[in-house]
Design a protein around this motif. Structure first.
Motif, PDB file in Angstrom:
ATOM      1  N   ARG A  43       0.841  -1.196   0.000  1.00  0.00           N
ATOM      2  CA  ARG A  43       0.000   0.000   0.000  1.00  0.00           C
ATOM      3  C   ARG A  43       0.878   1.248   0.000  1.00  0.00           C
ATOM      4  NH1 ARG A  43      -2.245  -3.386   3.870  1.00  0.00           N
ATOM      5  NH2 ARG A  43      -1.508  -2.123   5.636  1.00  0.00           N
ATOM      6  N   LEU A  44       0.255   2.380  -0.271  1.00  0.00           N
ATOM      7  CA  LEU A  44       0.960   3.655  -0.204  1.00  0.00           C
ATOM      8  C   LEU A  44       1.146   4.072   1.242  1.00  0.00           C
ATOM      9  CD1 LEU A  44      -0.936   5.740  -2.885  1.00  0.00           C
ATOM     10  CD2 LEU A  44       1.517   5.307  -2.930  1.00  0.00           C
ATOM     11  N   PRO A  45       2.289   4.634   1.596  1.00  0.00           N
ATOM     12  CA  PRO A  45       2.369   5.328   2.884  1.00  0.00           C
ATOM     13  C   PRO A  45       1.547   6.609   2.786  1.00  0.00           C
ATOM     14  CG  PRO A  45       4.389   5.641   1.645  1.00  0.00           C
ATOM     15  CD  PRO A  45       3.551   4.681   0.853  1.00  0.00           C
ATOM     16  N   GLN A  46       1.096   7.110   3.906  1.00  0.00           N
ATOM     17  CA  GLN A  46       0.147   8.223   3.874  1.00  0.00           C
ATOM     18  C   GLN A  46       0.729   9.511   3.304  1.00  0.00           C
ATOM     19  OE1 GLN A  46      -1.108   9.042   7.903  1.00  0.00           O
ATOM     20  NE2 GLN A  46       0.973   8.933   8.709  1.00  0.00           N
ATOM     21  N   HIS A  47       2.051   9.652   3.277  1.00  0.00           N
ATOM     22  CA  HIS A  47       2.643  10.899   2.791  1.00  0.00           C
ATOM     23  C   HIS A  47       2.982  10.877   1.308  1.00  0.00           C
ATOM     24  CE1 HIS A  47       6.226   8.458   3.650  1.00  0.00           C
ATOM     25  NE2 HIS A  47       6.842   9.203   2.758  1.00  0.00           N
ATOM     26  N   VAL A  48       2.629   9.811   0.579  1.00  0.00           N
ATOM     27  CA  VAL A  48       2.959   9.707  -0.849  1.00  0.00           C
ATOM     28  C   VAL A  48       1.676   9.747  -1.671  1.00  0.00           C
ATOM     29  CG1 VAL A  48       3.910   8.229  -2.655  1.00  0.00           C
ATOM     30  CG2 VAL A  48       5.111   8.453  -0.465  1.00  0.00           C
ATOM     31  N   LEU A 384      17.784   9.311   9.084  1.00  0.00           N
ATOM     32  CA  LEU A 384      17.090   8.138   9.595  1.00  0.00           C
ATOM     33  C   LEU A 384      16.093   8.518  10.689  1.00  0.00           C
ATOM     34  CD1 LEU A 384      19.972   5.503   9.726  1.00  0.00           C
ATOM     35  CD2 LEU A 384      18.487   6.154   7.816  1.00  0.00           C
ATOM     36  N   LYS A 385      16.419   9.525  11.465  1.00  0.00           N
ATOM     37  CA  LYS A 385      15.472  10.007  12.484  1.00  0.00           C
ATOM     38  C   LYS A 385      14.165  10.455  11.826  1.00  0.00           C
ATOM     39  CE  LYS A 385      18.791  11.780  15.952  1.00  0.00           C
ATOM     40  NZ  LYS A 385      18.265  11.186  17.198  1.00  0.00           N
ATOM     41  N   VAL A 386      14.302  11.198  10.710  1.00  0.00           N
ATOM     42  CA  VAL A 386      13.120  11.680   9.997  1.00  0.00           C
ATOM     43  C   VAL A 386      12.275  10.508   9.504  1.00  0.00           C
ATOM     44  CG1 VAL A 386      12.332  12.871   7.906  1.00  0.00           C
ATOM     45  CG2 VAL A 386      14.129  13.885   9.326  1.00  0.00           C
ATOM     46  N   PHE A 387      12.919   9.534   8.880  1.00  0.00           N
ATOM     47  CA  PHE A 387      12.174   8.406   8.333  1.00  0.00           C
ATOM     48  C   PHE A 387      11.522   7.577   9.438  1.00  0.00           C
ATOM     49  CE2 PHE A 387      15.652   8.678   4.927  1.00  0.00           C
ATOM     50  CZ  PHE A 387      14.941   9.633   4.215  1.00  0.00           C
ATOM     51  N   ALA A 388      12.230   7.393  10.539  1.00  0.00           N
ATOM     52  CA  ALA A 388      11.665   6.642  11.661  1.00  0.00           C
ATOM     53  C   ALA A 388      10.433   7.358  12.219  1.00  0.00           C
ATOM     54  CB  ALA A 388      12.706   6.450  12.751  1.00  0.00           C
ATOM     55  N   ARG A 389      10.520   8.674  12.317  1.00  0.00           N
ATOM     56  CA  ARG A 389       9.387   9.454  12.836  1.00  0.00           C
ATOM     57  C   ARG A 389       8.167   9.296  11.917  1.00  0.00           C
ATOM     58  NH1 ARG A 389      11.682  14.095  12.680  1.00  0.00           N
ATOM     59  NH2 ARG A 389      12.587  14.000  14.769  1.00  0.00           N
ATOM     60  N   ARG A 390       8.402   9.333  10.611  1.00  0.00           N
ATOM     61  CA  ARG A 390       7.289   9.174   9.668  1.00  0.00           C
ATOM     62  C   ARG A 390       6.627   7.801   9.814  1.00  0.00           C
ATOM     63  NH1 ARG A 390       9.811  11.440   3.952  1.00  0.00           N
ATOM     64  NH2 ARG A 390      10.247  13.589   4.650  1.00  0.00           N
ATOM     65  N   MET A 391       7.436   6.758   9.945  1.00  0.00           N
ATOM     66  CA  MET A 391       6.874   5.412  10.023  1.00  0.00           C
ATOM     67  C   MET A 391       6.099   5.207  11.321  1.00  0.00           C
ATOM     68  SD  MET A 391       9.713   2.949   8.179  1.00  0.00           S
ATOM     69  CE  MET A 391      11.163   3.598   9.017  1.00  0.00           C
ATOM     70  N   ARG A 405       3.052  14.508  17.792  1.00  0.00           N
ATOM     71  CA  ARG A 405       1.992  13.968  16.943  1.00  0.00           C
ATOM     72  C   ARG A 405       1.281  15.112  16.206  1.00  0.00           C
ATOM     73  NH1 ARG A 405      -0.114  10.864  20.547  1.00  0.00           N
ATOM     74  NH2 ARG A 405      -1.941  12.088  21.124  1.00  0.00           N
ATOM     75  N   ALA A 406       1.025  16.205  16.908  1.00  0.00           N
ATOM     76  CA  ALA A 406       0.386  17.363  16.282  1.00  0.00           C
ATOM     77  C   ALA A 406       1.285  17.968  15.203  1.00  0.00           C
ATOM     78  CB  ALA A 406       0.046  18.400  17.341  1.00  0.00           C
ATOM     79  N   ALA A 407       2.580  18.020  15.470  1.00  0.00           N
ATOM     80  CA  ALA A 407       3.521  18.549  14.485  1.00  0.00           C
ATOM     81  C   ALA A 407       3.537  17.688  13.229  1.00  0.00           C
ATOM     82  CB  ALA A 407       4.918  18.641  15.086  1.00  0.00           C
ATOM     83  N   MET A 408       3.451  16.378  13.392  1.00  0.00           N
ATOM     84  CA  MET A 408       3.445  15.478  12.245  1.00  0.00           C
ATOM     85  C   MET A 408       2.143  15.608  11.452  1.00  0.00           C
ATOM     86  SD  MET A 408       6.350  14.101  11.927  1.00  0.00           S
ATOM     87  CE  MET A 408       5.952  12.896  10.674  1.00  0.00           C
ATOM     88  N   ARG A 409       1.035  15.837  12.143  1.00  0.00           N
ATOM     89  CA  ARG A 409      -0.215  16.064  11.414  1.00  0.00           C
ATOM     90  C   ARG A 409      -0.110  17.314  10.545  1.00  0.00           C
ATOM     91  NH1 ARG A 409      -2.986  14.417  16.252  1.00  0.00           N
ATOM     92  NH2 ARG A 409      -3.224  16.601  16.852  1.00  0.00           N
ATOM     93  N   ALA A 410       0.446  18.371  11.117  1.00  0.00           N
ATOM     94  CA  ALA A 410       0.616  19.616  10.346  1.00  0.00           C
ATOM     95  C   ALA A 410       1.549  19.388   9.153  1.00  0.00           C
ATOM     96  CB  ALA A 410       1.158  20.710  11.252  1.00  0.00           C
ATOM     97  N   TRP A 411       2.617  18.633   9.383  1.00  0.00           N
ATOM     98  CA  TRP A 411       3.557  18.313   8.290  1.00  0.00           C
ATOM     99  C   TRP A 411       2.858  17.557   7.170  1.00  0.00           C
ATOM    100  CZ3 TRP A 411       4.698  13.116   7.166  1.00  0.00           C
ATOM    101  CH2 TRP A 411       5.623  12.933   6.128  1.00  0.00           C
ATOM    102  N   LEU A 412       2.041  16.564   7.518  1.00  0.00           N
ATOM    103  CA  LEU A 412       1.377  15.746   6.507  1.00  0.00           C
ATOM    104  C   LEU A 412       0.388  16.580   5.700  1.00  0.00           C
ATOM    105  CD1 LEU A 412       0.929  12.904   5.323  1.00  0.00           C
ATOM    106  CD2 LEU A 412      -0.883  12.603   7.032  1.00  0.00           C
ATOM    107  N   ASP A 414       0.370  19.857   5.198  1.00  0.00           N
ATOM    108  CA  ASP A 414       1.096  20.791   4.339  1.00  0.00           C
ATOM    109  C   ASP A 414       1.747  20.065   3.166  1.00  0.00           C
ATOM    110  OD1 ASP A 414       2.432  23.489   3.831  1.00  0.00           O
ATOM    111  OD2 ASP A 414       4.174  22.149   4.011  1.00  0.00           O
ATOM    112  N   ARG A 415       2.322  18.909   3.420  1.00  0.00           N
ATOM    113  CA  ARG A 415       3.021  18.162   2.368  1.00  0.00           C
ATOM    114  C   ARG A 415       2.076  17.778   1.229  1.00  0.00           C
ATOM    115  NH1 ARG A 415       7.786  14.969   1.954  1.00  0.00           N
ATOM    116  NH2 ARG A 415       7.578  13.322   0.405  1.00  0.00           N
ATOM    117  N   LEU A 416       0.873  17.351   1.556  1.00  0.00           N
ATOM    118  CA  LEU A 416      -0.030  16.831   0.540  1.00  0.00           C
ATOM    119  C   LEU A 416      -0.948  17.876  -0.067  1.00  0.00           C
ATOM    120  CD1 LEU A 416      -1.075  13.352   1.997  1.00  0.00           C
ATOM    121  CD2 LEU A 416       0.920  13.993   0.630  1.00  0.00           C
ATOM    122  N   LEU A 417      -1.290  18.926   0.687  1.00  0.00           N
ATOM    123  CA  LEU A 417      -2.268  19.890   0.197  1.00  0.00           C
ATOM    124  C   LEU A 417      -1.659  21.198  -0.296  1.00  0.00           C
ATOM    125  CD1 LEU A 417      -5.244  19.517   2.721  1.00  0.00           C
ATOM    126  CD2 LEU A 417      -4.908  18.432   0.483  1.00  0.00           C
TER     127      LEU A 417
END
Length: 471
Positions: A43-48, A384-391, A405-412, A414-417
């Protein structure tokens, strides 16, 4: 040594930001007898966000992606298991060294797996497209090369197979297993039609053999393929001091007097020229079309007497000042390249340090509720820290501190929209491309019209979900 013929289908063509969605591996004996086939879907990861063009070309529907049995992490883990369990093998794909291998390498990098797994000690890498192009140049009677719609030779897998009597059903084209089977059939055809050249090219799949050719021959024949095949007489000069897989060679059709007296600045400018150059580097680890002159030299157009080529090669080799200046230039090559701000694009900036290789293995072994703390506290490599955080955010967001968790939601979101141009596919960019594809679509092609509509609906649903996350 076993041969593993493989293929992947991807979310797009970006070698850093797209990911594999399907993989097929055909495990063969060294005489190309099939032992087993392995097919994996992820499946796709949510950020792709996948490329609409890729989905249409591969006939991949949103339902196929969403119902795939493996998450992206599980999918790459399964591929890594295939690679590690195979032991020393020859990994063989079609256009794999310029595409599939790079996509897979990025997938390993972004999921904390060994980046160069297919280059483990004892393994080699072959590319059937490279071999087809070389055999077409060296023994044109051995391979029928079709012409495309503008009358130029094409090495697209489906067209090349059809021209040589290999059946690749249209419904299997751009399917990983179908393409892998076609690649294997073409590999067998090349072995039978041009056994001597085939054997030389298979030897070139091992970089050690290529280095031996370069170190122990005064003149070699190198076939290049930039739209059309051309075979050059070349003289090996020196290996790059900063990239042991790059070996500088000279085109012996050019009189060395044109460059032997150049200073370092002028030599750097010469190496930077796009297109044909008097001096360039050969990548020893990507199965170059390199032959001993006695074999490959037969197809050099309007050659000089071989004695003249050898004399020019000796002039170059014996000019120690020139070799020293060239070595210095090679040592600085690409040193002024600006680093990327995106961690996906930093894959070749540095090797993963051995302690972090061990920490990455440990990260995969521990429970999810430990992985975020472990990665941020123990792993040193910031990529690797970045990738681990995403997973962790994808698989177990509840194990992250609320602020992170809130920071990652904002990142996601912004990244997709974002509507700002990015090197990855965003939902607004995908929508614009879908509108172009819909406008160009033949209304009578009901299947394609419906496919585009399904993708539009899929992105609509993703947008709703992302907007809900921001509330």
């Amino acid at each position: 040594m076993p041969m593993i013929v493989w293929d992947i289908e991807t979310s797009g063509v970006s070698k850093h930001h797209d990911i594999p969605l399907q993989a097929a591996f055909i495990v063969c004996s060294d005489d190309l007898v099939v032992q087993r086939e392995i097919v994996l879907r992820g499946r796709l990861p949510q950020h792709v966000i996948p490329s609409p063009d890729a989905l249409l070309i591969t006939r991949t529907t949103p339902e196929m992606i969403d119902s795939a049995p493996l998450s992206q992490l599980e999918f790459v883990q399964a591929i890594a298991q295939v690679v590690s369990s195979a032991g020393p093998a020859c990994w063989c794909a079609y256009n794999g060294l310029k595409f599939d291998e790079l996509i897979l390498r990025s997938a390993f990098f972004q999921t904390l797996h060994p980046v160069y797994a297919t280059q483990a000690p004892g393994s080699t890498r072959a590319d059937v497209m490279v071999m087809a192009q070389a055999i077409a140049a060296q023994e044109p009677w051995a391979l029928n090369v079709p012409l495309n719609e503008v009358g130029k030779p094409t090495f697209k897998l489906g067209a090349l197979c059809a021209a040589n009597g290999i059946i690749l059903p249209a419904e299997n084209e751009h399917d990983a297993l179908g393409d892998a089977r076609a690649t294997l059939a073409l590999l067998r055809h090349l072995r039978q039609a041009a056994p001597v050249t085939f054997g030389m090219l298979m030897s070139n799949a091992d970089r050690r053999h290529v280095l031996d050719l370069l170190r122990h021959n005064e003149v070699l024949a190198l076939t290049q393929h930039y739209g059309a095949a051309k075979t050059l007489p070349v003289a090996p000069i020196v290996v790059s001091p900063v990239n042991r897989n790059a070996y500088a060679v000279a085109d012996l059709t050019v009189d060395p007097s044109a460059y032997l007296l150049k200073n370092e600045v002028e030599l750097a400018e010469l190496l930077a020229i796009r297109g044909p150059r008097a001096i360039f580097t050969v990548a020893t680890n990507v199965q170059p079309m390199l032959f001993e002159f006695g074999h490959g030299g037969a197809v050099i157009v309007d050659p000089l007497p071989v004695g003249e080529f050898r004399a020019r090669a000796r002039r170059i080799r014996d000019d120690h000042g020139f070799v020293a200046r060239l070595t210095a230039v090679l040592g600085r090559q690409f040193s002024d390249r600006a680093p990327s701000a995106e961690p996906e694009e930093q894959i070749y900036d540095n090797f993963i340090a051995k302690p972090d290789q061990a920490h990455s293995r440990r990260w995969h072994e521990i429970a999810w509720d430990q992985r975020h703390r472990f990665a941020q506290a123990v792993i040193d490599d910031p990529r690797l820290k970045v990738f681990a955080r995403r997973m962790v955010f994808e698989a177990a967001p509840e194990t992250m501190p609320p602020v992170e968790r809130a920071a990652m939601r904002a990142w996601l979101i912004d990244r997709l929209l974002t509507d700002i141009d990015r090197p990855w596919m965003t939902i607004p960019a995908a929508r614009r491309r879908l509108a172009e594809l819909a406008a160009a679509c033949d209304p009578s092609d009901v299947g394609r019209v419906q496919h585009i509509a399904d993708i539009v609906d899929w992105f609509d649903a993703k947008t709703v979900t992302l907007n809900a996350m921001s509330d």
